[in-house]
Motif scaffolding. Sequence first.
Motif, PDB file in Angstrom:
ATOM      1  N   LEU A  30       0.827  -1.204   0.000  1.00 59.59           N
ATOM      2  CA  LEU A  30       0.000   0.000   0.000  1.00 59.59           C
ATOM      3  C   LEU A  30       0.867   1.261   0.000  1.00 59.59           C
ATOM      4  CD1 LEU A  30      -2.829  -1.006   2.514  1.00 59.59           C
ATOM      5  CD2 LEU A  30      -2.932  -0.964   0.022  1.00 59.59           C
ATOM      6  N   ILE A  31       1.953   1.230   0.754  1.00 55.18           N
ATOM      7  CA  ILE A  31       2.860   2.382   0.776  1.00 55.18           C
ATOM      8  C   ILE A  31       3.502   2.582  -0.588  1.00 55.18           C
ATOM      9  CG2 ILE A  31       5.024   3.258   1.756  1.00 55.18           C
ATOM     10  CD1 ILE A  31       4.271   1.877   4.374  1.00 55.18           C
ATOM     11  N   SER A  32       3.862   1.470  -1.254  1.00 57.32           N
ATOM     12  CA  SER A  32       4.505   1.579  -2.566  1.00 57.32           C
ATOM     13  C   SER A  32       3.548   2.108  -3.625  1.00 57.32           C
ATOM     14  CB  SER A  32       5.047   0.210  -3.000  1.00 57.32           C
ATOM     15  OG  SER A  32       3.989  -0.679  -3.335  1.00 57.32           O
ATOM     16  N   CYS A  33       2.246   2.009  -3.385  1.00 57.43           N
ATOM     17  CA  CYS A  33       1.258   2.486  -4.358  1.00 57.43           C
ATOM     18  C   CYS A  33       0.962   3.976  -4.225  1.00 57.43           C
ATOM     19  CB  CYS A  33      -0.051   1.702  -4.210  1.00 57.43           C
ATOM     20  SG  CYS A  33       0.046  -0.011  -4.767  1.00 57.43           S
ATOM     21  N   ILE A  34       1.432   4.609  -3.168  1.00 56.94           N
ATOM     22  CA  ILE A  34       1.126   6.029  -2.946  1.00 56.94           C
ATOM     23  C   ILE A  34       1.639   6.896  -4.087  1.00 56.94           C
ATOM     24  CG2 ILE A  34       1.580   7.997  -1.434  1.00 56.94           C
ATOM     25  CD1 ILE A  34       1.461   6.093   0.934  1.00 56.94           C
ATOM     26  N   PRO A  35       2.870   6.702  -4.589  1.00 53.75           N
ATOM     27  CA  PRO A  35       3.310   7.521  -5.746  1.00 53.75           C
ATOM     28  C   PRO A  35       2.682   7.099  -7.068  1.00 53.75           C
ATOM     29  CG  PRO A  35       5.174   6.659  -4.476  1.00 53.75           C
ATOM     30  CD  PRO A  35       3.970   5.894  -4.063  1.00 53.75           C
ATOM     31  N   VAL A  36       1.863   6.036  -7.069  1.00 54.60           N
ATOM     32  CA  VAL A  36       1.180   5.474  -8.239  1.00 54.60           C
ATOM     33  C   VAL A  36       2.169   4.873  -9.243  1.00 54.60           C
ATOM     34  CG1 VAL A  36      -0.406   5.892 -10.165  1.00 54.60           C
ATOM     35  CG2 VAL A  36      -0.760   7.070  -7.984  1.00 54.60           C
ATOM     36  N   VAL A  37       3.163   5.652  -9.673  1.00 56.14           N
ATOM     37  CA  VAL A  37       4.084   5.175 -10.700  1.00 56.14           C
ATOM     38  C   VAL A  37       4.894   3.970 -10.217  1.00 56.14           C
ATOM     39  CG1 VAL A  37       6.029   6.656 -10.063  1.00 56.14           C
ATOM     40  CG2 VAL A  37       5.715   5.958 -12.453  1.00 56.14           C
ATOM     41  N   ALA A  39       3.627   1.566  -8.354  1.00 55.83           N
ATOM     42  CA  ALA A  39       2.695   0.489  -8.001  1.00 55.83           C
ATOM     43  C   ALA A  39       3.107  -0.830  -8.646  1.00 55.83           C
ATOM     44  CB  ALA A  39       1.279   0.864  -8.407  1.00 55.83           C
ATOM     45  N   GLY A  40       3.608  -0.779  -9.875  1.00 60.06           N
ATOM     46  CA  GLY A  40       4.040  -2.001 -10.549  1.00 60.06           C
ATOM     47  C   GLY A  40       5.189  -2.679  -9.824  1.00 60.06           C
ATOM     48  N   ALA A  41       6.165  -1.890  -9.401  1.00 58.61           N
ATOM     49  CA  ALA A  41       7.298  -2.444  -8.657  1.00 58.61           C
ATOM     50  C   ALA A  41       6.833  -3.004  -7.316  1.00 58.61           C
ATOM     51  CB  ALA A  41       8.360  -1.367  -8.450  1.00 58.61           C
ATOM     52  N   GLY A  42       5.868  -2.310  -6.689  1.00 59.06           N
ATOM     53  CA  GLY A  42       5.319  -2.797  -5.430  1.00 59.06           C
ATOM     54  C   GLY A  42       4.580  -4.107  -5.610  1.00 59.06           C
ATOM     55  N   LEU A  43       3.827  -4.236  -6.702  1.00 60.12           N
ATOM     56  CA  LEU A  43       3.099  -5.472  -6.970  1.00 60.12           C
ATOM     57  C   LEU A  43       4.063  -6.626  -7.233  1.00 60.12           C
ATOM     58  CD1 LEU A  43       0.319  -6.725  -7.349  1.00 60.12           C
ATOM     59  CD2 LEU A  43       0.393  -6.033  -9.736  1.00 60.12           C
ATOM     60  N   CYS A  44       5.121  -6.350  -7.966  1.00 58.73           N
ATOM     61  CA  CYS A  44       6.133  -7.375  -8.226  1.00 58.73           C
ATOM     62  C   CYS A  44       6.826  -7.783  -6.922  1.00 58.73           C
ATOM     63  CB  CYS A  44       7.142  -6.842  -9.232  1.00 58.73           C
ATOM     64  SG  CYS A  44       8.252  -8.105  -9.892  1.00 58.73           S
ATOM     65  N   ALA A  45       7.135  -6.814  -6.074  1.00 59.67           N
ATOM     66  CA  ALA A  45       7.760  -7.115  -4.786  1.00 59.67           C
ATOM     67  C   ALA A  45       6.834  -7.927  -3.893  1.00 59.67           C
ATOM     68  CB  ALA A  45       8.148  -5.809  -4.088  1.00 59.67           C
ATOM     69  N   LEU A  46       5.535  -7.637  -3.973  1.00 58.44           N
ATOM     70  CA  LEU A  46       4.554  -8.397  -3.191  1.00 58.44           C
ATOM     71  C   LEU A  46       4.540  -9.859  -3.620  1.00 58.44           C
ATOM     72  CD1 LEU A  46       2.244  -8.298  -1.092  1.00 58.44           C
ATOM     73  CD2 LEU A  46       0.688  -7.750  -2.976  1.00 58.44           C
ATOM     74  N   HIS A  47       4.530 -10.100  -4.918  1.00 61.08           N
ATOM     75  CA  HIS A  47       4.556 -11.482  -5.408  1.00 61.08           C
ATOM     76  C   HIS A  47       5.885 -12.164  -5.083  1.00 61.08           C
ATOM     77  CE1 HIS A  47       0.746 -11.779  -7.501  1.00 61.08           C
ATOM     78  NE2 HIS A  47       0.921 -10.576  -7.992  1.00 61.08           N
ATOM     79  N   HIS A  48       6.981 -11.410  -5.136  1.00 61.84           N
ATOM     80  CA  HIS A  48       8.281 -11.968  -4.755  1.00 61.84           C
ATOM     81  C   HIS A  48       8.240 -12.456  -3.316  1.00 61.84           C
ATOM     82  CE1 HIS A  48      12.689 -12.191  -4.238  1.00 61.84           C
ATOM     83  NE2 HIS A  48      12.457 -11.608  -3.072  1.00 61.84           N
ATOM     84  N   THR A  49       7.656 -11.668  -2.432  1.00 68.70           N
ATOM     85  CA  THR A  49       7.575 -12.031  -1.017  1.00 68.70           C
ATOM     86  C   THR A  49       6.705 -13.260  -0.813  1.00 68.70           C
ATOM     87  OG1 THR A  49       7.802  -9.682  -0.443  1.00 68.70           O
ATOM     88  CG2 THR A  49       7.044 -11.163   1.288  1.00 68.70           C
ATOM     89  N   MET A  50       5.574 -13.327  -1.517  1.00 60.45           N
ATOM     90  CA  MET A  50       4.677 -14.471  -1.360  1.00 60.45           C
ATOM     91  C   MET A  50       5.300 -15.754  -1.911  1.00 60.45           C
ATOM     92  SD  MET A  50       2.171 -13.215   0.284  1.00 60.45           S
ATOM     93  CE  MET A  50       3.343 -12.061   1.033  1.00 60.45           C
ATOM     94  N   ALA A  80       6.483  -1.925 -17.293  1.00 55.27           N
ATOM     95  CA  ALA A  80       5.337  -2.774 -17.611  1.00 55.27           C
ATOM     96  C   ALA A  80       4.045  -2.172 -17.079  1.00 55.27           C
ATOM     97  CB  ALA A  80       5.549  -4.168 -17.019  1.00 55.27           C
ATOM     98  N   PHE A  81       4.099  -1.626 -15.870  1.00 53.45           N
ATOM     99  CA  PHE A  81       2.899  -1.027 -15.274  1.00 53.45           C
ATOM    100  C   PHE A  81       2.428   0.181 -16.070  1.00 53.45           C
ATOM    101  CE2 PHE A  81       1.087   2.179 -12.384  1.00 53.45           C
ATOM    102  CZ  PHE A  81      -0.043   1.486 -11.963  1.00 53.45           C
ATOM    103  N   LEU A  82       3.351   1.042 -16.455  1.00 54.30           N
ATOM    104  CA  LEU A  82       2.984   2.228 -17.232  1.00 54.30           C
ATOM    105  C   LEU A  82       2.444   1.834 -18.611  1.00 54.30           C
ATOM    106  CD1 LEU A  82       5.915   4.650 -16.320  1.00 54.30           C
ATOM    107  CD2 LEU A  82       3.578   4.644 -15.424  1.00 54.30           C
ATOM    108  N   LEU A  83       3.048   0.799 -19.203  1.00 49.06           N
ATOM    109  CA  LEU A  83       2.575   0.319 -20.499  1.00 49.06           C
ATOM    110  C   LEU A  83       1.158  -0.235 -20.394  1.00 49.06           C
ATOM    111  CD1 LEU A  83       3.172  -0.394 -23.484  1.00 49.06           C
ATOM    112  CD2 LEU A  83       4.102  -2.569 -22.661  1.00 49.06           C
ATOM    113  N   LEU A  84       0.913  -1.063 -19.386  1.00 53.86           N
ATOM    114  CA  LEU A  84      -0.411  -1.639 -19.195  1.00 53.86           C
ATOM    115  C   LEU A  84      -1.437  -0.580 -18.819  1.00 53.86           C
ATOM    116  CD1 LEU A  84       0.604  -4.875 -17.267  1.00 53.86           C
ATOM    117  CD2 LEU A  84      -0.279  -4.746 -19.603  1.00 53.86           C
ATOM    118  N   LEU A  85      -1.020   0.407 -18.039  1.00 58.38           N
ATOM    119  CA  LEU A  85      -1.929   1.494 -17.661  1.00 58.38           C
ATOM    120  C   LEU A  85      -2.343   2.298 -18.887  1.00 58.38           C
ATOM    121  CD1 LEU A  85      -3.335   3.041 -15.376  1.00 58.38           C
ATOM    122  CD2 LEU A  85      -1.263   4.425 -15.140  1.00 58.38           C
ATOM    123  N   ALA A  86      -1.378   2.614 -19.758  1.00 55.87           N
ATOM    124  CA  ALA A  86      -1.686   3.360 -20.979  1.00 55.87           C
ATOM    125  C   ALA A  86      -2.601   2.546 -21.890  1.00 55.87           C
ATOM    126  CB  ALA A  86      -0.390   3.713 -21.702  1.00 55.87           C
TER     127      ALA A  86
END
Length: 224
Positions: A30-37, A39-50, A80-86
């Motif tokens: 959630l903290i990694s999503c605050i800057p929005v840009v 969010a993709g790295a945060g999502l990847c880090a979340l999956h890495h942890t799981m 990848a996140f910016l590409l998918l968002l666009a």
Amino acid sequence: MFDQFLSNESRFGRLMTRLGILIAANLLFLISCIPVVTAGAGLCALHHTMLKTLRGDGEINPFMQFWLGFKRNFKQATAAFLLLLALTMLLALEIFWCSQFTGPVAAFRYGLYAIAIATLVISLYLFPTMAAFRAPLPRLLANSFAFAMKSPLTALCVVATSVVPVVLTLAGGRYQPLFAFIWCMIGASGLAMLHASMLLRLFLPYLPRVDVCGDIIPEGIPRV
């Protein structure tokens, strides 16, 4: 007996350890999503942890693993996140534009729906795949599509477990505060754990061996 019940080796202790990892990882995401840009790295880090949690014995440092996953995949995950968002914004705009017409132009939106569904599936597979494998972004996109096609039932489960909670949250009415609390505590990390458990079966044949801590075992060391 009570000390044994509270031990980290007991079922209760393992459950509490896993719950602590989920809560910590969810907060970091959630903290990694605050800057929005980011969010993709945060999502990847979340999956890495799981994935690290599932492949080891569950007793990991979620803060360290999240940071490692975030730092290791920052450039690719952000791109990848910016590409998918666009692409998502473009598809939404095209679908809205087609819905304003009738006839052949209106029918064109069904093709856009198909592209949107394919984009959703690849998006849900891309970040776990990126967390599990090191490869250029085009190769990761191709691998994500290949994993999705390899087991359509798994892909359907991944999509359903991603879409249904969001729909229930938005249509929750008076239960929305409860849903908001769940999302803040273990919502994203719980889904990432669920998806990791489903996708790990597809990933395992292509992943290196790991020890009980989830760390890669160097080649040449015999199996125990």
